[in-house]
Design a protein around this motif. Structure first.
Motif, short mmCIF file in Angstrom:
data_model
loop_
_atom_site.label_atom_id
_atom_site.label_comp_id
_atom_site.label_asym_id
_atom_site.label_seq_id
_atom_site.Cartn_x
_atom_site.Cartn_y
_atom_site.Cartn_z
N ILE A 1 5.06 10.24 3.68
CA ILE A 1 6.30 10.79 3.12
C ILE A 1 7.36 9.71 3.28
O ILE A 1 7.63 9.26 4.39
N HIS A 2 7.91 9.28 2.15
CA HIS A 2 8.93 8.24 2.14
C HIS A 2 10.30 8.89 2.04
O HIS A 2 10.53 9.69 1.15
N PHE A 3 11.17 8.57 2.98
CA PHE A 3 12.52 9.14 2.99
C PHE A 3 13.46 8.22 2.21
O PHE A 3 13.50 7.02 2.46
N TYR B 1 0.82 -1.21 0.00
CA TYR B 1 0.00 0.00 0.00
C TYR B 1 0.86 1.26 0.00
O TYR B 1 0.37 2.35 0.26
N GLY B 2 2.16 1.11 -0.26
CA GLY B 2 3.04 2.26 -0.40
C GLY B 2 3.59 2.82 0.89
O GLY B 2 4.13 3.92 0.90
N ILE B 3 3.45 2.11 2.00
CA ILE B 3 3.96 2.57 3.29
C ILE B 3 5.10 1.67 3.73
O ILE B 3 4.94 0.45 3.81
N HIS B 4 6.26 2.29 3.99
CA HIS B 4 7.46 1.57 4.39
C HIS B 4 7.84 1.96 5.81
O HIS B 4 7.45 3.02 6.31
N ASP B 5 8.65 1.12 6.46
CA ASP B 5 9.14 1.45 7.80
C ASP B 5 9.82 2.81 7.78
O ASP B 5 10.60 3.12 6.88
N LEU C 1 -8.88 -5.67 8.95
CA LEU C 1 -7.73 -4.78 8.84
C LEU C 1 -6.70 -5.51 8.00
O LEU C 1 -6.09 -6.47 8.45
N ALA C 2 -6.54 -5.06 6.77
CA ALA C 2 -5.71 -5.77 5.80
C ALA C 2 -4.28 -5.26 5.78
O ALA C 2 -4.01 -4.09 6.09
N SER C 3 -3.38 -6.16 5.40
CA SER C 3 -1.96 -5.87 5.26
C SER C 3 -1.50 -6.31 3.88
O SER C 3 -2.30 -6.80 3.09
N SER C 4 -0.21 -6.17 3.62
CA SER C 4 0.37 -6.63 2.37
C SER C 4 0.26 -8.14 2.24
O SER C 4 0.05 -8.85 3.23
N ALA C 5 0.45 -8.63 1.02
CA ALA C 5 0.45 -10.08 0.77
C ALA C 5 1.48 -10.74 1.68
O ALA C 5 2.56 -10.21 1.91
N GLY C 6 1.14 -11.88 2.22
CA GLY C 6 2.05 -12.61 3.09
C GLY C 6 1.85 -12.29 4.56
O GLY C 6 2.46 -12.90 5.43
N PHE C 7 1.01 -11.31 4.87
CA PHE C 7 0.69 -10.95 6.24
C PHE C 7 -0.80 -11.22 6.45
O PHE C 7 -1.62 -10.73 5.69
N THR D 1 -6.73 3.85 4.45
CA THR D 1 -5.65 3.41 5.34
C THR D 1 -5.85 4.15 6.65
O THR D 1 -6.00 5.38 6.65
N ILE D 2 -5.87 3.41 7.75
CA ILE D 2 -6.20 4.00 9.04
C ILE D 2 -5.10 3.75 10.07
O ILE D 2 -4.28 2.84 9.91
#
Length: 151
Positions: A147-149, A76-80, A120-126, A97-98
């Motif tokens: 905002i992705h750094f 969903y485009g969100i990274h650590d 509450l959905a996550s990426s594939a594999g989760f 996305t909540i």
């Protein structure tokens, strides 16, 4: 089990004056992913962009949080480490996305409803979180932007 006191949802993060205008230079054209045109002028005097104005629709209802999702939201485009801009004034709907309070901690997930159950959905594999029917979900807000750094 001892209940730990959690802070109240951040419905207000400070006075409006906290959001000072910080206009930054803005290119007058889009950045090409191929070959740029050598005929373009790059910056003009009036090419300024205030990121608060662009990213924050409702300052009193907005808070920021860094994502710590272990890769579960990459699809969903969100990274650590991404900075999430969360708006409490948006009514959460399926597909949003909540940020929610779940089992004593905060989670960032995609909200869906399937067969009258909140998912509450996550990426594939989760595995998704199926919220029990008798449990109320405490949604703190909807993620408007991330905002992705890169460095």
């Amino acid at each position: 089990m001892l209940a730990t006191h959690l802070p109240d949802p951040p419905t207000l993060i400070g006075p409006i004056g906290v959001f000072n205008a910080r206009a930054l230079p803005m290119l007058a054209m889009r950045a090409a992913c191929g070959f740029p045109s050598p005929a373009e002028d790059f910056f003009r005097e009036d090419d300024r962009l205030d990121l608060n104005e662009k990213l924050i629709a409702n300052p009193p209802a907005t808070f920021l949080v860094h994502a710590d999702c272990g890769g579960s939201m990459v699809d969903y485009g969100i990274h650590d480490g991404d900075l999430l801009i969360v708006d409490r004034s948006i009514n959460a709907r399926p597909g949003h996305t909540i940020v929610a309070l779940w089992e004593g901690g905060f989670v960032v997930k995609k909200l869906y409803v399937r067969a009258n159950r909140i998912v509450l959905a996550s990426s594939a594999g989760f595995p998704p979180i199926l919220v029990p029917e008798d449990m109320e979900l405490d949604i703190w807000g909807v993620v408007r932007s991330s905002i992705h750094f890169h460095v």
